[in-house]
Design an enzyme around this catalytic site. Structure first.
Site, mmCIF file in Angstrom:
data_model
loop_
_atom_site.group_PDB
_atom_site.id
_atom_site.type_symbol
_atom_site.label_atom_id
_atom_site.label_comp_id
_atom_site.label_asym_id
_atom_site.label_seq_id
_atom_site.Cartn_x
_atom_site.Cartn_y
_atom_site.Cartn_z
ATOM 1 C CB CYS A 1 57.916 72.123 19.630
ATOM 2 S SG CYS A 1 58.856 73.312 18.666
ATOM 3 C CB CYS B 1 61.735 71.941 18.872
ATOM 4 S SG CYS B 1 60.698 73.344 19.244
ATOM 5 C CG ASP B 2 61.151 67.994 19.758
ATOM 6 O OD1 ASP B 2 62.270 68.460 19.995
ATOM 7 O OD2 ASP B 2 60.214 68.027 20.562
#
Ligand code: NDP
Length: 322
Positions: free
Chosen positions: A146, A149-150
């Site tokens: 992701c 997200c990261d």
């Protein structure tokens, strides 16, 4: 009086819901908009991490009605709000077991039993993994699926994205906002992604592409240190020192809970007999857990609409046309 007051119908304690919808992506929430408005008591067992794949993406430019695009999580929040507006009850728990061999159907989520006259399975699909040494061990320590997200953890770092579809190219573009070097590693010499997405990537000077290349191992003690790669054209191998590996090689259907009851194909997709019907009368399916061809937010929402209407017909309730 609000729409919620007008439309909400709940079964009495110990009685069955008209429909339990399993999942909470666009298929599930669209189905709920239809079933609630058709006067069916509707429970969504939406899962602990609700909202499906769109919760992990950035701008969605191809969902009609949003000419300037919309962020994936914003779109899902709007869909949830719309389903709840008409009285759908949302339980943010995973279904652990589904007994579809008796009627009413019996579903267990977080240890609690839910009865239902009909079920819509819209559990979607989850990330596919490479299944190579080092991958599982280093998830959360440099290995991710992701980028939205990261990506901030990889500021000024060097990362690789594996895959050649729209997901991989989207992830690579997100990563260029943080990482100094972004590689896309693809096993063929042609992307699967849409032409528009390919153009964006080819125009981005911070992305380098390794064609005909496979990753055979991810190496690192406490965090990703390097990957081992091989060319599947020239039969050569080598290694790349880097900080992050983003795996974006597609998805697998989330159908495990239903194995044994519901007919699945060899890849685990739920088999559809007639429109949205499964092999069990009263159990319907919508979205990526059965669709391997379109896999778009808008098509999965469309399948949700179809399943909602089929449930209402099965329950002998009229389908509102407004
Ligand atoms: P896809 O199935 O489209 O692509 C998967 C990619 O991973 C392919 O390039 C495939 O290679 C590669 N791959 C698969 N297995 C392996 C493996 N074991 N090792 C190495 N590479 C592998 O999945 P996506 O998640 O990219 O997209 C799914 C759907 O969602 C698509 O319909 C896509 O259009 C859509 N989508 C749309 C977006 C948007 O419109 N903004 C964003 C993201 C997804 P190969 O090509 O050789 O098969």
């Amino acid at each position: 009086m609000t729409d919620k007051d007008i439309f909400t119908i709940k079964p009495k304690e110990g009685e069955a819901w008209d429909v339990v919808i399993i999942g909470s992506g666009p298929a599930a929430l669209t189905a709920a908009i239809y079933t609630t408005r058709g006067a069916a008591s509707t429970l969504i067992l939406g899962g602990e991490s609700w909202g499906g794949q769109l919760m992990l993406t950035t701008t969605v430019d191809n969902f009609p009605g949003f000419p300037d695009g919309i962020q994936g999580p914003d779109l899902m929040n709007l869909m949830r709000k719309q389903a709840e507006r008409f009285g759908a009850e949302f339980v943010q728990k995973n279904v652990e077991t589904a007994d579809l061999g008796k009627k009413p159907f019996e579903l267990i989520a977080d240890g609690k039993k839910y009865l239902s006259r009909t079920v819509i399975i819209s559990t979607g699909a989850s990330d596919k993994w490479l299944a190579i040494p080092g991958e599982k061990e280093l998830v959360g320590r440099g290995v991710s699926t992701c980028a939205p997200c990261d990506a901030p953890f990889f500021k000024n770092k060097k990362v690789a994205v594996i895959g050649g579809g729209d997901s991989a190219l989207t992830e690579a573009l997100v990563l260029t906002k943080y990482a100094t070097e972004v590689f896309i590693i693809h096993r063929r010499d042609q992307f699967r992604a849409s032409a528009a997405m390919q153009q964006k990537v080819l125009d981005n000077k911070n992305i380098k592409i390794l064609w005909n290349t496979e990753v055979t191992e991810i190496v690192g003690k406490d965090k990703v240190e390097k990957i081992l790669i091989k060319s599947n054209k020239e039969n050569t191998s080598g290694e790349m020192v880097l900080d992050g590996v983003f795996v974006a090689i597609g998805h697998v259907p989330e159908s495990r809970v239903f194995k044994g009851h519901i007919e699945l194909d060899e890849k685990g997709y739920i088999k559809v007999n007639d429109h949205t019907k499964t092999n069990i009368e009263g159990v319907f399916v919508a979205g990526e857990v059965h669709d391997q061809h379109y896999k778009q937010a808008i098509t999965t929402a469309g399948f949700g609409c179809m399943a909602g209407m089929d449930v209402l017909r099965y329950l002998d309730k009229s389908v509102p046309s407004w």
